[in-house]
Design an enzyme around this catalytic site. Sequence first.
Site, PDB file in Angstrom:
ATOM      1  N   PHE A 171       5.708   8.244  -8.322  1.00  0.00           N
ATOM      2  CA  PHE A 171       4.310   8.332  -7.883  1.00  0.00           C
ATOM      3  C   PHE A 171       3.892   7.035  -7.207  1.00  0.00           C
ATOM      4  O   PHE A 171       4.224   5.942  -7.679  1.00  0.00           O
ATOM      5  CB  PHE A 171       3.364   8.544  -9.075  1.00  0.00           C
ATOM      6  CG  PHE A 171       3.556   9.820  -9.826  1.00  0.00           C
ATOM      7  CD1 PHE A 171       2.799  10.944  -9.514  1.00  0.00           C
ATOM      8  CD2 PHE A 171       4.465   9.905 -10.866  1.00  0.00           C
ATOM      9  CE1 PHE A 171       2.946  12.124 -10.224  1.00  0.00           C
ATOM     10  CE2 PHE A 171       4.625  11.086 -11.586  1.00  0.00           C
ATOM     11  CZ  PHE A 171       3.862  12.200 -11.257  1.00  0.00           C
ATOM     12  N   ASP A 172       3.154   7.159  -6.116  1.00  0.00           N
ATOM     13  CA  ASP A 172       2.399   6.011  -5.622  1.00  0.00           C
ATOM     14  C   ASP A 172       1.249   5.800  -6.608  1.00  0.00           C
ATOM     15  O   ASP A 172       0.757   6.751  -7.212  1.00  0.00           O
ATOM     16  CB  ASP A 172       1.869   6.313  -4.221  1.00  0.00           C
ATOM     17  CG  ASP A 172       0.958   5.210  -3.723  1.00  0.00           C
ATOM     18  OD1 ASP A 172       1.373   4.048  -3.755  1.00  0.00           O
ATOM     19  OD2 ASP A 172      -0.183   5.521  -3.326  1.00  0.00           O
TER      20      ASP A 172
END
Length: 850
Positions: free
Chosen positions: A533-534
Site C-alpha cells: 500500500f502507498d
Amino acid sequence: MKKLKIEIPVLLPEVAHEQDACVQRLIEQLEGREGIEEIHVENTPPGVKESLLCFHYQPEIIPVARIQALARQVGAELTARFGHMVLEVEGIRHQRHARGVESALEEKSGVLDAEVSGSGVIRLEYDRQLVSKEALYQAIQEQNLGIRSGVVNRAGGKDHAAHAAPSGTSSPKKQEHVHTEGEEHEHKEGEEHEHGHAHGGPFGKNSELIFVLLCGALLGVGWGLTFIDGITSWISLACYIGAYFFGGYYTAKEAIESIAVKRFEIDFLMLIAAMGAAFLGEWAEGALLLFLFSLGHALEHYAMNKAQKSIAALAELAPRTALLKRSGQLDEVSIDQLQVGDVIVVKPNTKIPADGVVVDGKSSVNQAPITGESVPVDKEPVKDPQATFTRQQEVPAQHWVFAGSINGNGSLEIKVQKQASDSTLSRLVKLVNEAQTQKSPTQLFTDRFERIFVPSVLVLVVLLLFAWVVVDEPFSESFYRAMAVLVAASPCALAISTPSAVLSGVARAARGGVLIKGGRPLEDLGVLTAIAFDKTGTLTEGTPRLTHVVPYGSISEEELLRITVAVEQLSDHPLAKAVVRDGLKRFGQPDSGARKVPQAEDLQAVLGKGIQARLNETTVYIGNRALFEELGGAPLPADLNEKAARLEDEGNTTMIIRQDEQYIGVIALMDTPRPEAKATLEKLKKLGIRRMIMLTGDNQKVGNAVAREIGLTDAWGNLLPEQKVASIKELKQQESKVAMVGDGVNDAPAMAHSTVGIAMGAAGSDVALETADIALMADDLTNLPFAIGLSRQSKRIIQQNLWMSLGVTAFLIPATIFGFASIGIAVLIHEGSTLVVVFNALRLLAFRKE
C-alpha cells in the site's frame, strides 16, 4: 502466443537517447507489466528527429490503447497511424462462434489484432493506412453481425508523416513494425445500424429457439408413432427428417461459417455425427443428438445474454435527456447535445444525466451505480459557480456529481463539466466492454489446448473408422463408434468454461464499483498473498490533523493553542493550515474561534527550520527541535524534549513553541489513518493475505506508528519513487504475486511492476482509469476485500469449470471407444456439462458484498 511489435515516435523536446528522463518515465511505467516483453529505443533513419520507442507486446494481455494512454500520461505526443476501437455487435451466438469471427477479422489486411468475446464485444487494433473504419464495419457485417454501438476513434494531436520502420525481431505468429499515434476514444451511446439478426429467420430473433422446439416436437411425435400398430414407418421417418432440418439448420450454418475460415469447430463434428447416424439408419438417435445440441446452444446463449445484460445495464444508467436551463427556461434536450458549461436542472429522485459540479441546491445523491458507495453522499453548491475546473481532482467530493447517479429529495442545478461521451460512466462502460476481450491465463491455456486437441480427435476418429480392419466387427459398428467419439470429444464445455466466468466476474465487479480490466487481473487478484500500500491518501486521510496540544509550564492548553493559531494563520504552509483549521474547530465554530485568536504580525522564516512572529510585543518561535538547538538563547528543557521525542516515535510531526525565552509547549500533527483501514486489513487477513506492506516516503518511525495502529505486517519508510519500484521487485521475489494499491498517478511505476496494480478513487481520475489493472471507483478501502473475495470466488469457479469440462471429456472418450456410451448418452452428458459450467459461472453475478 501471438506477439506484436510497435515503434512509437516519442515526440518530446530534445529526446536524443534512451536515457532521457521522460523516456525513462515511460519505460518505467510499462516495463514489467504483464504482456510487455521488451522496451527499447530504435535507431532512427537519417534525417528523422523523433526517437522511436519500440515495444514488443502480447495484445491478448495488454492492448495498444493502454500503451498509448500511458505514453500520453508522461507527456509523449504520439502519431495517429493506428486505430483502436471496441464495438458491441449482435449475432455472436457463443464462444466458438466468437473465435471463428476473430479468425476471419484477423485475415483482413491492416488488422493488427482482433479479440472477440462470446458476449458480443469486438476489440480491433488496425493500421489506418491499410484499412479504413468503414471497411472494418463492412467486414464485421459480412460475418452476419449487426453493429449495435461502439467506440469510434478521433485522430488526436498533430499529423506527422510516417517513417519506414526498420526490420526487427521475428515473432511466432506475425510481426508488425508500425509507428503509432495517440488517439482519443469516444463512446457513442446507442449508435444503431440497420442489420439482420444472426438468429433471425421466419420467426424473428427467436427463430433458433422455435426451431429447437419444433425439432423436439417432431422427434417426440416420430418416436411415439413407432409404438402404434398399423402406422407405416415412413411417417416416423418423415418426422425425423423434419427434426433433422429444424435441429440441424443452425448447426449446419455455423459449420459452413467455420469451414469458410478454415476452422473445424464442434458444429462440424456434430453435423458429421448426425449424418453418420442417418447413414446407419439410426434416424432417431441422430435427431436426438441435433435436438440436444441445439437446445444446449439456445440455453447457453440465453445464459450468456444474462451476464451480458448485467454489463449492458451500465450503459442504461444515464438518462437519455436532460433539462437544460436557458435564459430562465427549461428545455428537454438529448444528453449528446450538452456542452461543457451548460447548466442543467435535476429534479428530486431522478437520474443525473452528466458529470458536473453543483451550482445551486442541496441534496443527497446515491452514487452506488458508479462508485459502489452504499451511503448517499451529501452535495452542495461550489462557492464560485462561474469557476471552470479543468480536472475533477480540483473539485471537492461534496460538489461533484456523476452521470448515472441518482438524486435524492432535493432539486439540483448542475454545471456540466464533461460531455456525455467523456463522462465517467461512458469511460467505465467502454473499459468494461474492452475487459471482456482480454483473455485470462486459463483461457489462453484452453485455447492452446484446443488447437492441439481438435486435430488429434479428428485423427483418432479416422483411425476408429478403420477399426473393422483389425477388429472382428462390421463397418457399421466402427462407424457408429467413431461418430460417438466425435460427440464425446467436442470441447464445447471447455470453450465456454472460462469466458463465462470472466464475463460474470467483470460484470459483478462493475456493479459493485470495481473495474477489473479482463481475465488476467481477475485471476491474479484471486491468488495474491501480499499487498503493498502507498501510505498517504491510501491508508491515511492524506491531510495532516492536529493530534496533540501539550502545554508546558503554567500556560493552559487553550492559551497555547490560541498563541499557536495566531502565528500559524500568517503562514501558507500545509502544516500551518492544518493547525489553524483544527485549532479553530477546538474553539467551537470557526467564526467564534477566530474571535478568540489575537492578531500576530511580522511573520519570518527562521533558519529554514521554523517561523517567528510578533504577538502582543513578544516574539513567538514555532519549529522543530533542530531550530532551537541552533537558535541560541534558553536551551530546550530535557522533559519537553522527551515529550516531543515520544510523540515523534508515535508517528507525529511535532512543533515546539517558545515565547521570548520561555518554552510554552509542543503541538503534534499526523496524517491519521482512515477510519476503515483497520477493519479492512482484518478482512484481508481472513481472505488469506499473509503480508500487508506499507511503502512510504515518510520516515520509518511514522511508518511503524501507522503500521501498529492499523495492523500492517510491514512498514518500509524513507522510500523515493524509484525505491518503491525496487521494493515491489523484492516483494515479487519473496511472494511471487504482489498487488500495489495507490492513487494510480504518483504510484504508477510501482503499480506497473506489481502483479496487479490497484487504483483507488478512480472515478475522480482519468489517469487511474486508464493505467490501473483494477480500479476502485470510490476512494474507499472497503471495496478492496470485496474485489479480492470476488476474484477468489472467480478463480475457484474457473478451476471448477476447467476440471469439470476436462473431466467429462476424459470420461466420455474412453466410454464411447469401448461402447459403454451411445451417441445419445454422450450428447446428453456433453450438453449437460456445458450448461453446468455456464450456470456455475453465473453464480458470480449473485456474489454478495459484505
